[in-house]
Design a protein around this motif. Structure first.
Motif, short mmCIF file in Angstrom:
data_model
loop_
_atom_site.label_atom_id
_atom_site.label_comp_id
_atom_site.label_asym_id
_atom_site.label_seq_id
_atom_site.Cartn_x
_atom_site.Cartn_y
_atom_site.Cartn_z
N ILE A 93 0.84 -1.20 0.00
CA ILE A 93 0.00 0.00 0.00
C ILE A 93 0.88 1.26 0.00
O ILE A 93 0.63 2.19 -0.76
CB ILE A 93 -0.98 -0.01 1.19
N LEU A 94 1.92 1.26 0.82
CA LEU A 94 2.86 2.38 0.83
C LEU A 94 3.54 2.53 -0.52
O LEU A 94 3.66 3.65 -1.05
CB LEU A 94 3.91 2.20 1.94
N ALA A 95 3.98 1.41 -1.10
CA ALA A 95 4.62 1.47 -2.43
C ALA A 95 3.64 2.03 -3.46
O ALA A 95 4.02 2.88 -4.28
CB ALA A 95 5.10 0.08 -2.84
N GLY A 96 2.39 1.59 -3.41
CA GLY A 96 1.39 2.08 -4.34
C GLY A 96 1.16 3.57 -4.19
O GLY A 96 1.06 4.32 -5.17
N PHE A 97 1.07 4.01 -2.95
CA PHE A 97 0.90 5.43 -2.65
C PHE A 97 2.06 6.23 -3.24
O PHE A 97 1.85 7.23 -3.95
CB PHE A 97 0.81 5.63 -1.13
N LEU A 98 3.28 5.80 -2.96
CA LEU A 98 4.46 6.54 -3.41
C LEU A 98 4.61 6.53 -4.93
O LEU A 98 4.87 7.58 -5.53
CB LEU A 98 5.72 5.97 -2.75
N VAL A 99 4.42 5.38 -5.55
CA VAL A 99 4.57 5.29 -7.00
C VAL A 99 3.49 6.13 -7.69
O VAL A 99 3.77 6.85 -8.66
CB VAL A 99 4.55 3.82 -7.48
N PHE A 100 2.26 6.06 -7.19
CA PHE A 100 1.20 6.88 -7.76
C PHE A 100 1.53 8.37 -7.64
O PHE A 100 1.40 9.13 -8.60
CB PHE A 100 -0.16 6.58 -7.10
N LEU A 113 0.75 -0.88 -13.06
CA LEU A 113 1.66 -1.71 -13.87
C LEU A 113 3.03 -1.84 -13.21
O LEU A 113 3.62 -2.92 -13.19
CB LEU A 113 1.79 -1.13 -15.28
N THR A 114 3.52 -0.75 -12.65
CA THR A 114 4.81 -0.76 -11.95
C THR A 114 4.77 -1.70 -10.75
O THR A 114 5.69 -2.50 -10.54
CB THR A 114 5.19 0.67 -11.50
N LEU A 115 3.69 -1.62 -9.98
CA LEU A 115 3.55 -2.50 -8.80
C LEU A 115 3.45 -3.97 -9.20
O LEU A 115 4.06 -4.84 -8.57
CB LEU A 115 2.34 -2.09 -7.97
N HIS A 116 2.71 -4.24 -10.26
CA HIS A 116 2.57 -5.63 -10.70
C HIS A 116 3.86 -6.17 -11.29
O HIS A 116 4.17 -7.35 -11.11
CB HIS A 116 1.37 -5.79 -11.66
#
Length: 160
Positions: free
Chosen positions: A104-111, A148-151
């Motif tokens: 979730i943190l990674a998703g937040f930051l990448v977004f 896409l980056t997270l996946h």
């Protein structure tokens, strides 16, 4: 440059557009709005993927109308406090990602990186699209690229 007009949060459309008031943060309203999207994400995340996906698609389509109505009412295109687009962008970024703090943190930051840096095609769309669609589309695409980056990261981690 004068301050943008203040929304009327008593109006349900503006309340949603301004992320239940989170978009009124004096600094970094987009980031604050993205944080404000997390409690709704936690409510949606346990749902089956088809329900989660349906909610996100409906939120994105309604967002075009919500953001258009709010910006028209305030007579300002893409008022900095309109953050419904950040809500939807984050929910797209976290699509089918493990509901775990690290992801979730990674998703937040990448977004947020994609939304702030606006690499092609995000910046191109941001400059050319207007109305509610224009407000929404750059964050939708930022969410897709973040997803896409997270996946890709999930696939690489699983492959190790």
């Amino acid at each position: 440059m004068s301050a943008p007009p203040r929304p009327k949060l008593s109006d349900p459309i503006q309340l949603l557009a301004f992320g239940f008031g989170s978009g009124l943060a004096p600094k970094a309203p987009g980031t604050v709005g993205t944080v404000a999207a997390l409690p709704l994400y936690w409510l949606m995340a346990p749902q089956p993927l088809w329900i989660y996906s349906t909610i996100v698609v409906v939120a994105a389509l309604l967002g075009i109308w919500i953001c258009d109505r709010a910006s028209t009412a305030l007579n300002v295109h893409d008022h900095p406090g309109i953050v419904w687009d950040e809500f939807v962008g984050l929910w797209i970024a976290l699509w089918a990602v493990p509901v775990e703090p690290l992801w979730i943190l990674a998703g937040f930051l990448v977004f947020r990186v994609f939304d702030i840096a606006k690499p092609w095609p995000i910046g191109w769309l941001d400059r050319r699209a207007g109305g509610g669609f224009g407000i929404m589309i750059d964050d939708v695409v930022a969410g897709i690229l973040a997803c896409l980056t997270l996946h890709l990261a999930l696939w690489l981690v699983a492959g190790l």
